[in-house]
Design a protein around this motif. Structure first.
Motif, short mmCIF file in Angstrom:
data_model
loop_
_atom_site.label_atom_id
_atom_site.label_comp_id
_atom_site.label_asym_id
_atom_site.label_seq_id
_atom_site.Cartn_x
_atom_site.Cartn_y
_atom_site.Cartn_z
N VAL A 100 0.85 -1.18 0.00
CA VAL A 100 0.00 0.00 0.00
C VAL A 100 0.89 1.23 0.00
O VAL A 100 1.84 1.32 0.78
CB VAL A 100 -0.94 0.01 1.23
CG1 VAL A 100 -1.78 1.29 1.25
CG2 VAL A 100 -1.84 -1.22 1.23
N TYR A 101 0.58 2.16 -0.88
CA TYR A 101 1.35 3.40 -1.02
C TYR A 101 0.45 4.61 -0.87
O TYR A 101 -0.72 4.58 -1.27
CB TYR A 101 2.00 3.48 -2.41
CG TYR A 101 2.95 2.37 -2.75
CD1 TYR A 101 4.31 2.50 -2.53
CD2 TYR A 101 2.48 1.19 -3.31
CE1 TYR A 101 5.20 1.49 -2.85
CE2 TYR A 101 3.36 0.16 -3.64
CZ TYR A 101 4.71 0.32 -3.41
OH TYR A 101 5.57 -0.69 -3.72
N VAL A 102 1.01 5.66 -0.32
CA VAL A 102 0.38 6.97 -0.36
C VAL A 102 0.99 7.70 -1.55
O VAL A 102 2.21 7.83 -1.65
CB VAL A 102 0.63 7.77 0.94
CG1 VAL A 102 -0.02 9.14 0.84
CG2 VAL A 102 0.10 7.00 2.13
N ARG A 103 0.15 8.13 -2.46
CA ARG A 103 0.64 8.78 -3.68
C ARG A 103 1.33 10.11 -3.35
O ARG A 103 0.91 10.81 -2.42
CB ARG A 103 -0.50 9.04 -4.66
CG ARG A 103 -1.16 7.78 -5.20
CD ARG A 103 -2.25 8.14 -6.19
NE ARG A 103 -2.98 6.97 -6.64
CZ ARG A 103 -2.58 6.16 -7.62
NH1 ARG A 103 -1.45 6.43 -8.25
NH2 ARG A 103 -3.29 5.12 -7.97
N PRO A 104 2.38 10.47 -4.10
CA PRO A 104 3.06 11.75 -3.85
C PRO A 104 2.08 12.91 -4.00
O PRO A 104 1.33 12.99 -4.98
CB PRO A 104 4.14 11.80 -4.94
CG PRO A 104 4.33 10.39 -5.37
CD PRO A 104 2.99 9.72 -5.20
N GLY A 105 2.05 13.77 -3.02
CA GLY A 105 1.19 14.95 -3.09
C GLY A 105 -0.26 14.68 -2.79
O GLY A 105 -1.09 15.59 -2.81
N ALA A 106 -0.60 13.41 -2.53
CA ALA A 106 -1.99 13.10 -2.23
C ALA A 106 -2.42 13.82 -0.96
O ALA A 106 -1.72 13.83 0.04
CB ALA A 106 -2.17 11.60 -2.05
N GLY A 107 -3.57 14.43 -1.01
CA GLY A 107 -4.08 15.13 0.16
C GLY A 107 -3.44 16.49 0.36
O GLY A 107 -3.63 17.11 1.40
N ALA A 108 -2.65 16.96 -0.63
CA ALA A 108 -2.03 18.27 -0.50
C ALA A 108 -3.10 19.36 -0.48
O ALA A 108 -4.10 19.27 -1.20
CB ALA A 108 -1.06 18.51 -1.65
#
Length: 284
Positions: A139-147
């Motif tokens: 599981v990864y948190v995408r770069p910039g996700a939730g910015a």
């Protein structure tokens, strides 16, 4: 055949069959050496486990040489690929218990002695792994996700530079909390999926740096890195459940890989008498 002394390199444990013998005979292993089956004595019975082996030159694999070689990333990658190729090819046709890369014995007699000593444990583990395969879920948190968007991050025009900075930092902090909340939800869904469709699970350390890239090469922060032992008759249900678990999670990516040889569920190799070197192996 070279007259230089050799060592016995062991890749895996498997129950010998005519089909397995034909597959083994077609393989080349580390150092492009032919692969063979080292079978137990006749009193072991027709289903007694055997070692999958090849011969490597003592001068290239003795302990003092390996200390240097294991710092050579090109050599390490090439050897790991050769080791894995043997195991994965066999896994496509039989139940295989993988052993660590660079499991070595002074000769076949020493290897057979270890095989006899560990035979009951090997047989039990092979029975556990039969009709199962390993699957990986990351599981990864995408770069910039939730910015924060520009409006949220922007402070009122009358705000001082110091307060504007603090406002932006607070918005970033909230965005990061949101990202990890999404990732935690993803992990919980995956854990529920594993409980329904897998018999065993191993939680590996999360990965960083180049290893944290997904299967498609996309960057992201790895927050879950699990391996699941899935029965063959549960694979489609397992895949479907994982796909459903990944829905409605913006900013979170789930990679499902496999089937793999069951590295994560293999027991440690026996302590080899006269072993030149044993290096840790397994999926990354």
């Amino acid at each position: 055949m070279t007259s230089e002394p050799t060592l016995t390199y062991v890749y895996a444990v498997a129950v010998p069959t005519p089909q397995l013998g034909r597959i083994v005979a077609s393989l080349r292993g580390v150092d492009d050496a032919p692969v063979t089956l080292l079978t137990p004595p006749e009193d072991g019975g027709p289903t007694a486990p055997a070692f999958v082996t090849s011969q490597v030159l003592h001068g290239d694999w003795r302990e003092e040489v390996l200390r240097t070689r294991f710092e050579d990333l090109a050599w390490l990658e090439s050897t790991a690929r050769a080791h894995h190729h043997v195991i994965q090819t066999l896994t496509d046709h039989a139940t295989v218990l993988p052993l660590r890369m660079a499991t070595l014995y002074q000769d076949d007699d020493r290897a057979l002695a270890a095989l006899r000593e560990q035979q009951p444990a090997f047989a039990d583990r092979l029975a556990l792994l039969a009709h199962h395969a390993e699957y990986g879920i990351k599981v990864y948190v995408r770069p910039g996700a939730g910015a924060p968007d520009a409006q949220e991050a922007a402070a009122p025009a009358s705000t001082s530079p110091g307060k504007a900075y603090l406002h932006a930092r607070k918005a970033q902090h909230h965005a990061r909390e949101d990202r990890y909340q999404q990732a935690t939800l993803a992990a919980e869904r995956i854990a529920a999926t594993a409980a329904r469709h897998a018999t065993h699970v191993v939680r590996h350390p999360t990965q960083t740096g180049p290893l944290a890239r997904g299967e498609d090469g996309e960057d992201g922060e790895n927050v879950l890195n699990d391996s699941y032992l899935v029965p063959d008759d549960q694979v489609e249900a397992f895949r479907t459940a994982v796909r459903h678990a990944s829905q409605d999670l913006p900013g979170v990516r789930i990679d499902l890989t496999g089937p793999w040889a069951p590295y994560s569920f293999a027991m440690p190799p026996p302590r080899a008498t006269g072993t030149a070197h044993e290096a840790p192996g397994g999926r990354t």
